[in-house]
Every structure is written in structure tokens, then in C-alpha cells.
Write a protein that holds these residues in place. Structure first.
Motif, mmCIF file in Angstrom:
data_model
loop_
_atom_site.group_PDB
_atom_site.id
_atom_site.type_symbol
_atom_site.label_atom_id
_atom_site.label_comp_id
_atom_site.label_asym_id
_atom_site.label_seq_id
_atom_site.Cartn_x
_atom_site.Cartn_y
_atom_site.Cartn_z
ATOM 1 N N VAL A 127 5.792 -7.208 17.521
ATOM 2 C CA VAL A 127 5.919 -6.601 15.989
ATOM 3 C C VAL A 127 5.797 -5.260 16.794
ATOM 4 O O VAL A 127 4.558 -5.244 17.389
ATOM 5 C CB VAL A 127 5.814 -7.321 15.208
ATOM 6 C CG1 VAL A 127 5.371 -6.242 14.376
ATOM 7 C CG2 VAL A 127 6.511 -8.274 14.807
ATOM 8 N N PRO A 128 6.157 -3.923 16.430
ATOM 9 C CA PRO A 128 5.146 -3.100 17.161
ATOM 10 C C PRO A 128 3.691 -2.936 16.923
ATOM 11 O O PRO A 128 3.719 -3.327 15.221
ATOM 12 C CB PRO A 128 5.856 -1.774 16.429
ATOM 13 C CG PRO A 128 7.856 -2.414 16.189
ATOM 14 C CD PRO A 128 7.134 -3.873 16.405
ATOM 15 N N PRO A 129 2.851 -3.392 17.160
ATOM 16 C CA PRO A 129 1.432 -2.390 16.712
ATOM 17 C C PRO A 129 1.476 -2.121 15.671
ATOM 18 O O PRO A 129 0.475 -2.372 14.970
ATOM 19 C CB PRO A 129 0.754 -2.031 17.926
ATOM 20 C CG PRO A 129 1.434 -2.472 18.883
ATOM 21 C CD PRO A 129 2.895 -1.879 18.869
ATOM 22 N N GLU A 130 1.901 -0.766 14.741
ATOM 23 C CA GLU A 130 1.272 -0.126 13.750
ATOM 24 C C GLU A 130 1.943 -0.856 12.426
ATOM 25 O O GLU A 130 1.138 -1.183 11.852
ATOM 26 C CB GLU A 130 1.688 1.182 13.834
ATOM 27 C CG GLU A 130 1.648 2.043 12.659
ATOM 28 C CD GLU A 130 2.257 3.879 12.696
ATOM 29 O OE1 GLU A 130 2.482 3.974 12.115
ATOM 30 O OE2 GLU A 130 2.736 3.668 13.999
ATOM 31 N N GLU A 131 3.363 -1.505 12.999
ATOM 32 C CA GLU A 131 3.913 -2.324 11.848
ATOM 33 C C GLU A 131 2.797 -3.766 11.662
ATOM 34 O O GLU A 131 2.509 -4.183 9.938
ATOM 35 C CB GLU A 131 5.404 -2.987 12.158
ATOM 36 C CG GLU A 131 6.170 -3.843 11.120
ATOM 37 C CD GLU A 131 7.176 -3.989 11.023
ATOM 38 O OE1 GLU A 131 7.917 -5.090 10.812
ATOM 39 O OE2 GLU A 131 7.723 -3.208 12.628
ATOM 40 N N ALA A 132 2.147 -4.665 12.920
ATOM 41 C CA ALA A 132 1.112 -5.467 12.856
ATOM 42 C C ALA A 132 0.399 -5.709 12.107
ATOM 43 O O ALA A 132 -0.553 -6.495 11.077
ATOM 44 C CB ALA A 132 1.660 -5.810 14.251
ATOM 45 N N VAL A 133 -0.544 -4.596 11.744
ATOM 46 C CA VAL A 133 -1.511 -3.849 11.737
ATOM 47 C C VAL A 133 -2.025 -3.888 10.361
ATOM 48 O O VAL A 133 -1.992 -3.817 9.861
ATOM 49 C CB VAL A 133 -2.094 -2.839 11.978
ATOM 50 C CG1 VAL A 133 -3.669 -1.687 11.709
ATOM 51 C CG2 VAL A 133 -2.639 -2.947 13.546
ATOM 52 N N ALA A 134 -0.476 -2.506 9.866
ATOM 53 C CA ALA A 134 -0.150 -2.514 8.291
ATOM 54 C C ALA A 134 -0.053 -3.551 7.505
ATOM 55 O O ALA A 134 -0.442 -4.070 6.720
ATOM 56 C CB ALA A 134 0.849 -1.653 8.605
ATOM 57 N N ARG A 135 0.904 -4.944 8.115
ATOM 58 C CA ARG A 135 1.069 -6.291 7.436
ATOM 59 C C ARG A 135 0.377 -7.244 7.152
ATOM 60 O O ARG A 135 -0.304 -7.727 6.189
ATOM 61 C CB ARG A 135 2.377 -6.674 8.486
ATOM 62 C CG ARG A 135 3.331 -6.056 8.413
ATOM 63 C CD ARG A 135 4.364 -6.957 9.272
ATOM 64 N NE ARG A 135 5.351 -8.158 9.050
ATOM 65 C CZ ARG A 135 6.219 -8.952 9.899
ATOM 66 N NH1 ARG A 135 6.626 -8.662 10.579
ATOM 67 N NH2 ARG A 135 5.951 -9.912 9.221
ATOM 68 N N ALA A 136 -0.672 -6.900 8.056
ATOM 69 C CA ALA A 136 -2.513 -7.195 8.378
ATOM 70 C C ALA A 136 -2.828 -7.038 7.466
ATOM 71 O O ALA A 136 -3.460 -7.829 6.798
ATOM 72 C CB ALA A 136 -2.633 -6.933 9.703
ATOM 73 N N GLY A 137 -3.337 -6.079 7.427
ATOM 74 C CA GLY A 137 -4.194 -5.144 6.058
ATOM 75 C C GLY A 137 -3.314 -5.605 4.946
ATOM 76 O O GLY A 137 -4.631 -5.583 3.792
ATOM 77 N N ALA A 138 -2.011 -5.704 4.269
ATOM 78 C CA ALA A 138 -1.552 -5.827 3.524
ATOM 79 C C ALA A 138 -1.787 -7.605 3.272
ATOM 80 O O ALA A 138 -2.069 -7.668 1.825
ATOM 81 C CB ALA A 138 0.408 -5.682 3.530
ATOM 82 N N LEU A 139 -1.843 -8.114 3.775
ATOM 83 C CA LEU A 139 -2.143 -9.373 3.865
ATOM 84 C C LEU A 139 -4.016 -10.250 3.011
ATOM 85 O O LEU A 139 -3.597 -10.222 2.464
ATOM 86 C CB LEU A 139 -1.873 -10.378 5.082
ATOM 87 C CG LEU A 139 -1.842 -11.842 5.209
ATOM 88 C CD1 LEU A 139 -0.824 -12.180 3.188
ATOM 89 C CD2 LEU A 139 -1.224 -12.796 5.905
ATOM 90 N N LEU A 140 -4.472 -9.323 4.330
ATOM 91 C CA LEU A 140 -5.821 -9.003 3.865
ATOM 92 C C LEU A 140 -6.176 -9.045 2.440
ATOM 93 O O LEU A 140 -6.811 -9.774 1.577
ATOM 94 C CB LEU A 140 -6.771 -8.521 4.849
ATOM 95 C CG LEU A 140 -7.002 -8.940 6.590
ATOM 96 C CD1 LEU A 140 -6.806 -8.052 6.979
ATOM 97 C CD2 LEU A 140 -7.009 -10.551 5.850
ATOM 98 N N ALA A 141 -5.359 -7.844 1.919
ATOM 99 C CA ALA A 141 -5.895 -6.641 0.983
ATOM 100 C C ALA A 141 -4.760 -8.257 -0.847
ATOM 101 O O ALA A 141 -5.826 -8.477 -1.632
ATOM 102 C CB ALA A 141 -4.585 -5.887 0.305
#
Length: 237
Positions: A127-141
Motif C-alpha cells: 500500500v502506498p505510504p501516504e494511504e497507509a498512514v492515512a488509514r492508520a490514523g483513521a483506525l487509531l481515531a
């Protein structure tokens, strides 16, 4: 729930005895004759009292403990891989692509921020890093971890905060088989409910989940059935 004909996990005739080398080679039987199947889209709990062998059995499925007898076969595409006898290289590949694991404790590289810790499995999957980081933030939220903590290393967090990072890391990428060892032990009621929702979503996505859930409410809400390991422990005695 109707079960598909082919299991994701098939445990058969598994036995394990620990040798206590610091106790003059004393033998500590754990389980004997353990066997069950796990299918896509179901969550199964390992039940029984403390010391019955639940965590040991989970660690044998993941390959952290060796098996004395029996087979632990995990479906990887069209192949059934026996964790009990496969090579270390094949086991690593199986963990990379097929088996996820949420342990009781978070073990990560020091000084890496929580969001990057959670995003890493997605990046590993391409997964592209930018998308991966965005999805990680959404799950942490979703797990109610404050955004001000996302760039901080989890080693500085409380036990409950670390466990939320641990859960997010274990759930963010798709793996057909997911192992969970007391995932809600350090969580408050609100976050336990979030974990139950996330488990339900994984089940709908066809993931097979095997876990230890000491919280009775979580177990009843998340699990389709319970496998009592007491009989396996008695057979080992």
C-alpha cells in the motif's frame, strides 16, 4: 452460521509438554489430543481456567512454541501448511501473508511513532505510504487514541493506549487467519465495544479468528462458539 467445506485452520492430535531444565528436567504436560477446525467468517474463543493451556495452544498455532505431536494446518491459498513441521522460512512467509497476531503486549522498534507502527503492515503489503498512514490514523481515531499521541513512540504510552496501538496494528491489514490473545484486557468499556465492532467487520470480510477473551461480555458479543481446552489439559495430565 453455515460453514464452508474447507477450514482455514485445522488442529489435529496436538500434544505439548514443557521440559523444565532448571528443575532437573521435570516435565510439565500442557495439552494432549487437541483438535478443532476453524472456518472463514467465524470467531472462536479458547475457553477454560487459567493454566489450562489456552495461551500455549495459541502460540503453537502461530509457531512460537514447538509441537511434540500432531498437526496444525493453515490454509494458504490452495495449500495447507503444517505449522508444526514446516521450515522457518515458510513459517515467516505464512505470517507475512496469512496469519495476523494480536498479543497481550506491544513489541515494536523504539522511537517509531504510533501511526507509523500501525501503518507498517500495510506498507509491507504494498500500500502506498501516504494511504497507509492515512488509514492508520483513521483506525487509531476509531480506537479513541488522541491525535496528539500519533507521532509519539508507544513505549511512552499507558498500558491501555499501547494495547489500542497493538490492536490497530494487528487488524489494519487483511490476513485470512487472525489470532488474538486477550485483546481487550487493558481497555475501558467504550474501546472494548470498538474492538467487538472491528471483529464483526473482520468476520464479514471472511477472516477466521481464534482468540482468548477473558471478558465474558466481549466473548459473548464477538464469538460464535467456545472450544473448552480443559479436556485437552486433562488428557495431558
Amino acid at each position: 452460521m453455515s460453514k464452508p467445506s474447507l477450514p482455514i485452520l485445522s488442529v489435529s492430535g496436538v500434544a505439548k509438554t514443557f521440559i523444565l531444565h532448571l528443575r532437573e528436567g521435570a516435565r510439565l504436560p500442557v495439552v494432549n489430543g487437541a483438535g478443532f477446525d476453524l472456518y472463514a467468517g467465524e470467531c472462536v474463543a479458547l475457553g477454560g481456567p487459567s493454566g489450562a493451556g489456552k495461551s500455549s495452544l495459541l502460540k503453537m498455532v502461530y509457531g512460537n512454541y514447538r509441537v511434540d505431536e500432531g498437526t496444525i494446518r493453515v490454509r494458504d491459498g490452495e495449500e495447507m501448511v503444517d505449522v508444526a513441521s514446516t521450515s522457518p522460512r515458510r513459517l515467516i512467509k505464512l505470517r507475512d501473508t496469512t496469519m495476523g497476531y494480536v498479543s497481550q503486549f506491544l513489541r515494536v522498534i523504539p522511537r517509531v511513532g504510533a501511526r507509523d507502527v500501525v501503518a507498517e503492515p500495510l506498507i509491507h503489503d504494498g500500500v502506498p505510504p501516504e494511504e497507509a498512514v492515512a488509514r492508520a490514523g483513521a483506525l487509531l481515531a476509531r480506537l479513541n487514541l488522541p491525535e496528539r499521541l500519533w507521532n509519539l513512540p508507544p513505549a511512552t504510552f499507558s498500558g491501555g493506549e499501547q494495547q489500542r496501538v497493538n490492536i490497530a496494528r494487528g487488524l489494519i491489514a487483511h490476513r485470512p487467519l487472525l489470532l488474538m490473545d486477550e485483546p481487550t484486557a487493558s481497555l475501558d468499556a467504550a474501546n472494548r465495544n470498538v474492538v467487538v465492532e472491528l471483529i464483526a467487520e473482520k468476520k464479514r470480510a471472511g477472516v477466521a479468528i481464534l482468540g482468548i477473551f477473558h471478558d465474558a461480555e466481549v466473548r459473548e458479543a464477538a464469538c460464535d462458539r467456545v472450544i473448552d481446552v480443559t479436556d485437552f489439559a486433562k488428557a495431558a495430565a
